[in-house]
Design an enzyme around this catalytic site. Structure first.
Site, PDB file in Angstrom:
ATOM      1  N   SER A  14      45.871 -45.788 -23.464  1.00  0.00           N
ATOM      2  CA  SER A  14      46.067 -44.638 -22.788  1.00  0.00           C
ATOM      3  C   SER A  14      45.291 -44.526 -21.232  1.00  0.00           C
ATOM      4  CB  SER A  14      45.419 -43.491 -23.606  1.00  0.00           C
ATOM      5  OG  SER A  14      45.761 -43.494 -24.789  1.00  0.00           O
ATOM      6  N   LEU A  15      45.509 -45.783 -20.432  1.00  0.00           N
ATOM      7  CA  LEU A  15      44.669 -45.770 -19.151  1.00  0.00           C
ATOM      8  C   LEU A  15      45.807 -45.295 -18.417  1.00  0.00           C
ATOM      9  CD1 LEU A  15      43.076 -49.448 -19.150  1.00  0.00           C
ATOM     10  CD2 LEU A  15      41.876 -46.956 -18.924  1.00  0.00           C
ATOM     11  N   ILE A  19      52.272 -44.053 -16.078  1.00  0.00           N
ATOM     12  CA  ILE A  19      51.986 -43.156 -14.572  1.00  0.00           C
ATOM     13  C   ILE A  19      51.927 -44.293 -13.389  1.00  0.00           C
ATOM     14  CG2 ILE A  19      50.669 -41.667 -13.107  1.00  0.00           C
ATOM     15  CD1 ILE A  19      52.120 -40.398 -15.335  1.00  0.00           C
ATOM     16  N   LYS A 186      30.288 -50.401 -14.804  1.00  0.00           N
ATOM     17  CA  LYS A 186      29.929 -51.850 -15.490  1.00  0.00           C
ATOM     18  C   LYS A 186      31.496 -52.574 -15.154  1.00  0.00           C
ATOM     19  CE  LYS A 186      26.031 -51.690 -17.048  1.00  0.00           C
ATOM     20  NZ  LYS A 186      25.180 -52.709 -16.819  1.00  0.00           N
ATOM     21  N   THR A 190      36.302 -55.507 -17.771  1.00  0.00           N
ATOM     22  CA  THR A 190      37.303 -55.911 -17.030  1.00  0.00           C
ATOM     23  C   THR A 190      37.384 -57.299 -16.890  1.00  0.00           C
ATOM     24  OG1 THR A 190      37.609 -53.901 -15.784  1.00  0.00           O
ATOM     25  CG2 THR A 190      38.348 -55.923 -14.680  1.00  0.00           C
ATOM     26  N   CYS A 378      66.153 -25.579 -27.904  1.00  0.00           N
ATOM     27  CA  CYS A 378      66.511 -26.302 -29.357  1.00  0.00           C
ATOM     28  C   CYS A 378      66.363 -25.311 -30.436  1.00  0.00           C
ATOM     29  CB  CYS A 378      65.911 -27.588 -29.274  1.00  0.00           C
ATOM     30  SG  CYS A 378      66.778 -28.678 -30.441  1.00  0.00           S
ATOM     31  N   GLY A 380      63.984 -23.599 -30.497  1.00  0.00           N
ATOM     32  CA  GLY A 380      63.724 -21.968 -29.924  1.00  0.00           C
ATOM     33  C   GLY A 380      64.703 -21.166 -29.933  1.00  0.00           C
ATOM     34  N   GLU A 402      68.558 -25.424 -42.811  1.00  0.00           N
ATOM     35  CA  GLU A 402      67.491 -26.447 -42.838  1.00  0.00           C
ATOM     36  C   GLU A 402      66.112 -25.803 -43.405  1.00  0.00           C
ATOM     37  OE1 GLU A 402      64.708 -28.846 -39.605  1.00  0.00           O
ATOM     38  OE2 GLU A 402      65.935 -27.541 -38.494  1.00  0.00           O
ATOM     39  N   ARG A 469      70.115 -31.491 -34.920  1.00  0.00           N
ATOM     40  CA  ARG A 469      70.943 -31.677 -36.168  1.00  0.00           C
ATOM     41  C   ARG A 469      71.541 -30.573 -36.566  1.00  0.00           C
ATOM     42  NH1 ARG A 469      67.533 -34.769 -38.395  1.00  0.00           N
ATOM     43  NH2 ARG A 469      68.751 -36.888 -37.932  1.00  0.00           N
ATOM     44  N   HIS A 514      67.764 -29.838 -24.099  1.00  0.00           N
ATOM     45  CA  HIS A 514      66.430 -29.874 -23.856  1.00  0.00           C
ATOM     46  C   HIS A 514      66.319 -29.981 -22.148  1.00  0.00           C
ATOM     47  CE1 HIS A 514      64.334 -30.380 -27.549  1.00  0.00           C
ATOM     48  NE2 HIS A 514      65.446 -30.820 -27.972  1.00  0.00           N
ATOM     49  N   GLU A 516      64.009 -29.778 -20.325  1.00  0.00           N
ATOM     50  CA  GLU A 516      62.772 -30.485 -19.594  1.00  0.00           C
ATOM     51  C   GLU A 516      62.950 -31.867 -19.326  1.00  0.00           C
ATOM     52  OE1 GLU A 516      62.252 -30.365 -24.197  1.00  0.00           O
ATOM     53  OE2 GLU A 516      63.238 -29.307 -22.888  1.00  0.00           O
TER      54      GLU A 516
END
Length: 555
Positions: A14-15, A19, A186, A190, A378, A380, A402, A469, A514, A516
């Protein structure tokens, strides 16, 4: 001839490899190069489609219908290239394809081994995904030292031997922590991370050092000395408030030029004016709006990564700081809609399963009855349909099959048949596998004349990405329309409802797709921009109402 840039990560996960890769892609694209990005995931799942959002985060859907890692969302938000299923593959997919070939007899009875068969398959998939690009940035998931990543690292090591150092380049992203007790930065983690990488035959050409603060020159020189990386190739990448600053930071440290120099690429200077405008707009908002995102995966914001970014993009294009309030729908079930009293707009995103559904229905009802802007994506949209059926169309206990297979009013039901973008009829039935069997990818949608949706998009036909679905039940649509529901978007063959809205509400929109997934910081998305504008209008209207009594007293 395609050049390959391999990005690995060390010390901790997660560094921000995704990105960083996307930002470098944006720089190279601004230098006139065609760029693509690949993500190699070391887990054994074939794809993330059936993985829990709490474990993996968001599943990003590509235009061609692949369920992929959320990093592909970052790639599309930073570069102009569109990702496909070839841009993401997992250990599970590699092994599945190799085993399929073995069963078919492709290996002529040979013993199948990690080297050469698995590594050859990985290299073939990398080349296939990179085809046609000037530069392919290949992000290797996981952390150097993980046993799961070894086949991928071995494959890219072999590619350096096969293609040479004029066509391949290694970038290693690593953590340089600040130890507060000692008051020191430190560099040892690395050093050891690079040592681990070198032990398997890979010498990084460039180091990108993640840290809380910019690295002092002394620490950069020390890292260069102990890792055998030239000091100009030790890049400092400290924490920033906005990820959209990163292309500018990396460009200013000469990363793009350094890459082009090492790969013998003649490129122009990077013009990042668009990114400057994005950052300036984000840093200098004129308005503020609060949006409630009502879901059940709110404990891990990565579950809604593209969604939160799309809201930020809309804020950039409306000069607005968007404050996102993540609200657990189960909390609404327990405590009621008091949790929604202070928000300016309500968004219910996609999801699966019955947990928290009634809380989402309460949120949709609250938005509808109080004139609060609502965007249902979706699930929503399906929630909005269920709520409307129950409380406006007198369909008591209306539901989706569902959640309640025996509901007397199945206003939402399984999609059994639809026409894909290519004109092919797709079919599904109860009992099909969960993985890869949904309605997926870009699908055309026809918008109703004079509808809010048509005005927002400014066109009569759009293509948006789907992952679902279940769909609105056509048998009950007529009754809902009689009560004021507007079907503002349909599939091209008219079989499926794609968008809804309410004629007697200031701004109430549901979409089965979607949006987004196609929003970017430089362009935004018309639905989200319209939603934020509606939230601002609602906020101003609320202020006017609150101010009215004091005005009367003054008069």
């Amino acid at each position: 001839m395609t050049r390959y840039i391999f990005i690995t990560g060390g010390v901790v996960s997660s560094l921000g490899k995704g990105i960083t890769s996307a930002s470098l892609g944006a720089i190279l694209e601004a230098q006139g190069l065609t760029v693509t990005l690949l993500k190699l995931d070391p887990y054994i799942n074939v794809d993330p489609g059936t993985m829990s959002p709490f474990q993996h985060g968001e599943v990003f859907v590509t235009e061609d219908g692949a369920e992929t890692d959320l990093d592909l969302g970052h790639y599309e938000r930073f570069v102009n290239a569109t990702m496909t299923r070839k841009n993401n593959f997992t250990t599970g997919r590699v092994y599945a394809d190799v085993i399929r070939k073995e069963r078919r007899g492709d290996y002529l009875g040979g013993t199948i081994q990690v080297i050469p068969h698995i590594t050859d398959e990985i290299k073939a998939k990398i080349r296939e995904g990179a085809d046609g690009a000037d530069v392919a940035l290949v992000e290797v998931g996981g952390t150097v030292g993980d046993i799961e990543s070894l086949p991928f690292l071995e494959a890219i090591r072999q590619m350096r031997i096969e293609l040479g150092d004029q066509q391949t380049l290694f970038i290693h992203l690593t953590l340089v922590p600040y130890v507060a007790v000692a008051g020191e930065i430190k560099t040892k983690p690395t050093q050891h991370s690079v040592k681990e990488l070198r032990s398997i035959g890979i010498q990084p050409d460039i180091l990108v050092c993640r840290s809380e603060q910019p690295l002092p020159d002394a620490e950069r020189a020390k890292i260069a000395l102990f890792t055998n990386v030239p000091e100009p190739s030790v890049i400092s990448l400290s924490d920033v408030k906005s990820i959209y600053e990163i292309p500018l930071i990396l460009r200013d440290q000469g990363l793009g030029n350094r890459v082009c120099e090492k790969l013998n690429i003649k490129a122009t200077a990077a013009d990042l004016d668009d990114w400057k405008k994005v950052v300036q707009a984000q840093k200098n908002p004129r308005h503020t709006v609060t949006v409630a995102v009502v879901g059940k995966y709110v404990d891990l914001e990565d579950s809604y990564k593209s969604l939160s970014e799309a809201l930020i993009h809309a804020g950039i294009h409306t000069q607005t700081r968007v404050v996102i309030e993540y609200i657990d729908s189960e909390a609404i079930e327990l405590h009621g809609t008091e949790l929604l009293k202070k928000v300016d707009a309500i968004l219910v995103p996609g999801g699966f399963g019955s947990r928290g559904i009634e809380g989402k229905i309460l949120a949709a009802q609250y938005a509808r009855e109080n004139g609060i802007p609502y965007l249902g994506i979706c699930l929503g949209m399906q929630i909005a349909i269920i709520e409307f059926a129950r409380h406006k169309a007198q369909m008591e206990n209306a539901n989706s099959t569902e959640f309640d297979p025996k509901t007397p009013f199945p206003v939402v039901a399984l999609v059994s048949e639809w026409m894909a973008k290519e004109g092919i009829i797709e079919k599904r039935k109860w009992g099909d596998d969960l993985g890869g069997t949904m309605r997926l990818g870009g699908q055309p949608c026809r918008l109703k004349i004079d509808s809010l949706a048509r005005r927002l998009y400014g066109e009569d036909r759009v293509i948006e990405r789907h992952r679902h679905r279940y769909e609105v039940n056509n048998d009950l649509i007529g009754e809902l329309e009689k009560k004021g529901l507007v079907i503002s978007g349909r599939s091209i063959d008219d079989r499926l409802v794609e968008m809804i809205e309410l004629a007697d509400h200031p701004w109430f929109v549901g979409c089965q797709f979607h949006p987004e997934f196609t929003s970017t910081p430089r362009k935004g998305h018309p639905l989200f921009i319209g939603f934020i504008k509606a939230g601002l209008a609602a906020k101003e209207a609320k202020k006017a109402v609150l101010a009215a009594p004091s005005q009367e007293k003054t008069d």
